[in-house]
Enzyme design. Sequence first.
Site, PDB file in Angstrom:
ATOM      1  N   GLU A   1     -52.270  83.498 -16.419  1.00  0.00           N
ATOM      2  CA  GLU A   1     -52.592  82.879 -15.074  1.00  0.00           C
ATOM      3  C   GLU A   1     -53.031  83.700 -13.983  1.00  0.00           C
ATOM      4  O   GLU A   1     -52.586  84.699 -13.808  1.00  0.00           O
ATOM      5  CB  GLU A   1     -51.701  82.227 -14.779  1.00  0.00           C
TER       6      GLU A   1
ATOM      7  N   GLU B   1     -42.676  81.035 -17.209  1.00  0.00           N
ATOM      8  CA  GLU B   1     -42.215  82.037 -16.212  1.00  0.00           C
ATOM      9  C   GLU B   1     -40.872  81.886 -16.144  1.00  0.00           C
ATOM     10  O   GLU B   1     -40.226  81.207 -14.833  1.00  0.00           O
ATOM     11  CB  GLU B   1     -42.967  81.716 -14.935  1.00  0.00           C
TER      12      GLU B   1
HETATM   13  C1  GAL Z   1     -47.300  79.824 -11.736  1.00  0.00           C
HETATM   14  C2  GAL Z   1     -46.770  78.486 -12.664  1.00  0.00           C
HETATM   15  C3  GAL Z   1     -47.871  77.611 -12.829  1.00  0.00           C
HETATM   16  C4  GAL Z   1     -48.275  77.204 -11.455  1.00  0.00           C
HETATM   17  C5  GAL Z   1     -48.850  78.374 -10.585  1.00  0.00           C
HETATM   18  C6  GAL Z   1     -49.384  78.102  -9.275  1.00  0.00           C
HETATM   19  O1  GAL Z   1     -46.007  80.330 -11.036  1.00  0.00           O
HETATM   20  O2  GAL Z   1     -46.803  79.273 -13.945  1.00  0.00           O
HETATM   21  O3  GAL Z   1     -47.237  76.576 -13.398  1.00  0.00           O
HETATM   22  O4  GAL Z   1     -47.207  76.385 -10.793  1.00  0.00           O
HETATM   23  O5  GAL Z   1     -48.007  79.294 -10.383  1.00  0.00           O
HETATM   24  O6  GAL Z   1     -49.833  79.232  -8.704  1.00  0.00           O
END
Ligand code: GAL
Length: 665
Positions: free
Chosen positions: A309, A153
């Site tokens: 994710e 990110e």
């Molecule tokens: C994303 C990040 C992850 C984790 C996640 C939590 O932004 O890539 O590492 O922090 O959020 O929602």
Amino acid sequence: MPTLDCAHLPFLLYGGDYNPDQWPRDVWREDVALMREAGVNFVSLGIFSWSKLEPRPGDFDFAWLDDVMDMLHAGGIAVDLATATASPPAWLAKQYPESLPVTSTGVRLAFGARQGYSPHSQAYREHAARLVERMADRYKGHPALAMWHVNNEYGCHVSECFSDAGAAAFRLWLQRKYGTLDALNHAWGTSFWSQIRYSWDEVDPPRAAPTFVNPAMQLDWKRFSSDAILELMHMEVAILRRVTPDVPITTNFMGFFKPLDYFKWAEGEDLVSEDAYPDPSSADEPAHNAMRFDLMRSFKRGVPWLLMEQAPSAVNWRPRNSPKRPGQMRAFSLQAVARGARGVMFFQWRQSAAGSEKFHSALVPHAGRDTRVWREVSALGADLAKLGDIREAPVRADAAIVFSWENWWAMELDSHPTADLKMLGQLRAYYDRLYEQNLTVDFVQPGQDLAGYKLVCVPNLYLTRLEAVAALERFVAQGGVAVVSPFSGIVDENDRVHLGGYPAPLRALLGVRIEEFAPLQPGEGNRVATRDEELFTSRVWSDVMECTTAQPVAMFTEDYVTQRPAVTRNAFGAGYAYYLGTCLDADGMRWVLARARHDAGLVSPMATPAGVEAVWRGDWLFVLNHTRDAQRVALPAGLRDALSGAPASALADLGPNESRVFRRP
Ligand code: GAL
């Protein structure tokens, strides 16, 4: 360009971020067994492991990661291996304090969270490059390595850095762009407010200043900041391509993330991947989530992308974190597959016991396997295993929305007629109305060829380059239908007004002339009456305009713009261009888009009740109930349930938040 190896990964990818370095070794064995049980076949490994991999500068410890890689491979789980550069260790910050980022007010941020580096720091770049080189050397040829996960990110917490190194890099970037100071002074319009620069040293980043900073400079700073962080990705990609030329590369995006021009970014990676965290408590989120998934698919048209994710249930970073209700995680996951995803992944595999994210949900919750979350993720794993054939199937879109980051940046600069025109709201004004018709949408950049679409929507193209006008004119002249929002065609790429009366470069296409803008105050509205006597409310904006060649299709009915055109339609070649001289309410947008769709011959593929989404991907039909109520949907004839194989009946009954997948034989 390398692609994800479909011979070795002949299924939809399923898994999540795996952080074994937070756990003792005996947990790792259990992890692999549980992954198999849940249907996990792919994990993102080592994203935040830099301080474990390089405990002291130049002193690397890969032994533990070797074991994890071997164990995963033995368990049949492929790895999306992180380059681990997302969060530098404490020693880097101590040894090179100038590697930490600086805000626009001159505050240097401290170590102790994550992403603690300035994109302009030489020390960060050198140490990151060395780590990537070592990682690539170590794991090239490892049978578990399926993809590289560059950083994480980018720009999420630090997307701009106003340090002296940043200033020097900005000057270099400007020198490359403009060549001479004269050219820069002209582009920035520095005769205004005595801003002429006579030496390059006089050019600094747009740090906190007494009032509005030169807008063209702000715009270049946004471009530069996106490019500077992109340079970091290119630096890593160059190393990985040299050492492991056959391994595909991704970095995870964050949807409509304003600081980074992802169209440009996507060109440098092999597979687009996305992190999506819809708020489960908001009924507004399914459409927003669909919109970001359509954006991801649009970066590499015809090539699947990956949902890298999402949360299995609640996150930890909102003021109040609702869990996903039963069925919601499945619905959002299938929504991604429906809109072109190659797989569905989560943050994270096992819920952390310590640290800032210990209350963020995970596939293995604190309470273990006897939990709703575990049962739902395992069931989804089993379902996705039956949908493997879909992994390369294309998604077809007959409608497109024109969108670019540079226009977003420019449109939301300060000192405009109103602060209430916001890009995301303007996109949603179109997207939501198409979404409720179950019409899939591609996002295209201004100037891109529009052949093949029936309808093209143009939300607020404030910054209009002439090639964008040419592409729109070509599209409409050849029989397409365009709908254009107000405050379009206003400035060029340097935020300099296109003179000759708004919207100067778009006047031929739209057939209108705008004399004056009349934005509205919050709470103020006007009324817009159509020729067939429908009445809608309009807010935020009104143009005071006249038709040159267009026909008015709706007029304002109040205030001094009464009886002036509010919505127009211009015949241009074989097609039509609509222009909205205001921001219509949802019913008004429905009405305009229904007319435009009629002109374009664009019909909804399927009617569903409000809150129920239907999407075709190849021969698969996804029906997702995003509501908390049971719903009934009429299905096209001849389908089978894609999971059970049973013939589908004419009516599908869906429970609250239930999703079904059908297939055309
Ligand atoms: C994303 C990040 C992850 C984790 C996640 C939590 O932004 O890539 O590492 O922090 O959020 O929602």
